[in-house]
Design a protein around this motif. Structure first.
Motif, short mmCIF file in Angstrom:
data_model
loop_
_atom_site.label_atom_id
_atom_site.label_comp_id
_atom_site.label_asym_id
_atom_site.label_seq_id
_atom_site.Cartn_x
_atom_site.Cartn_y
_atom_site.Cartn_z
N GLU A 20 -0.60 -12.88 -10.75
CA GLU A 20 0.40 -12.04 -10.97
C GLU A 20 -0.48 -10.61 -10.44
N VAL A 21 0.48 -9.56 -9.96
CA VAL A 21 0.21 -8.37 -9.72
C VAL A 21 0.96 -7.54 -10.38
N PHE A 22 0.61 -6.30 -10.77
CA PHE A 22 1.64 -5.04 -11.56
C PHE A 22 1.22 -3.94 -10.88
N GLY A 23 2.22 -3.13 -10.97
CA GLY A 23 2.11 -1.56 -10.41
C GLY A 23 3.00 -0.94 -11.65
N GLU A 68 -3.02 -3.42 -5.69
CA GLU A 68 -3.49 -4.47 -6.47
C GLU A 68 -3.54 -5.82 -5.88
N ALA A 69 -2.26 -6.09 -5.11
CA ALA A 69 -2.41 -7.37 -4.38
C ALA A 69 -3.30 -7.43 -3.33
N ALA A 71 -6.11 -5.60 -3.28
CA ALA A 71 -7.42 -5.86 -3.58
C ALA A 71 -7.73 -7.43 -3.97
N LYS A 72 -6.81 -8.27 -4.31
CA LYS A 72 -7.08 -9.68 -4.43
C LYS A 72 -6.88 -10.48 -3.12
N GLY A 73 -6.79 -9.86 -2.31
CA GLY A 73 -6.71 -10.55 -0.76
C GLY A 73 -5.49 -11.11 -0.49
N ALA A 74 -4.52 -10.61 -0.97
CA ALA A 74 -3.17 -10.82 -0.54
C ALA A 74 -2.64 -10.41 0.71
N ASN A 75 -1.50 -11.09 1.23
CA ASN A 75 -0.97 -10.39 2.25
C ASN A 75 0.77 -10.31 2.06
N ALA A 76 0.95 -10.67 0.83
CA ALA A 76 2.41 -10.60 0.57
C ALA A 76 2.58 -10.86 -0.99
N VAL A 77 3.66 -10.49 -1.58
CA VAL A 77 4.09 -10.49 -2.89
C VAL A 77 5.48 -10.90 -3.03
N LEU A 78 5.39 -12.21 -3.79
CA LEU A 78 6.72 -12.84 -3.85
C LEU A 78 7.12 -12.61 -5.34
N ALA A 79 8.46 -12.84 -5.33
CA ALA A 79 9.11 -12.76 -6.56
C ALA A 79 9.15 -11.39 -7.27
N PHE A 80 9.23 -10.23 -6.31
CA PHE A 80 9.03 -9.05 -6.82
C PHE A 80 10.17 -8.42 -7.65
N THR A 99 4.10 -11.81 -7.59
CA THR A 99 3.10 -12.80 -7.40
C THR A 99 2.39 -12.46 -6.23
N ALA A 100 1.04 -12.19 -6.26
CA ALA A 100 0.16 -12.13 -4.76
C ALA A 100 0.04 -13.32 -4.35
#
Length: 106
Positions: A20-23, A68-69, A71-80, A99-100
């Motif tokens: 999970e990621v948050f802003g 935040e995503a 920083a975790k190494g993500a290239n996408a965020v799903l279910a935003f 979800t990152a």
């Protein structure tokens, strides 16, 4: 950073779920905006100062989510999603969440 409200991205596969990621941002309304909103509520119409504050707040929350995503190494965020709540009758809390993931072409 690709940010989508769906649970997948057509033509891509999820290689890794990073969590999970948050802003989050909390903004207070200024006195002038509150007075103007009070007068405007007497005659009706858009509360432009508050509309701008909410737009800016959402943009800030979205930028923080993206950072935040990344920083975790993500290239996408799903279910935003966005969530907004009034905070102590003086401001508004805006939370962007999702979800990152790391995705790749299928």
């Amino acid at each position: 950073m690709l940010i989508v409200t769906t649970n997948d991205v057509p033509g891509h596969r999820v290689e890794e779920v990073l969590g999970e990621v948050f802003g989050l941002t909390v903004r207070s309304r200024n006195v002038g905006s509150n007075i103007g909103a009070g007068f405007k509520s007497l005659v009706g119409g858009e509360l432009k100062g508050i509309t701008k504050m909410l737009h800016d707040s959402r943009q800030e929350a979205l930028e923080r989510l993206s950072e935040e995503a990344a920083a975790k190494g993500a290239n996408a965020v799903l279910a935003f999603r966005f969530e907004a709540n009034e905070y102590a009758s003086t401001g508004t809390e805006i939370c962007a969440y999702g979800t990152a993931v790391r995705i790749a072409p299928a």
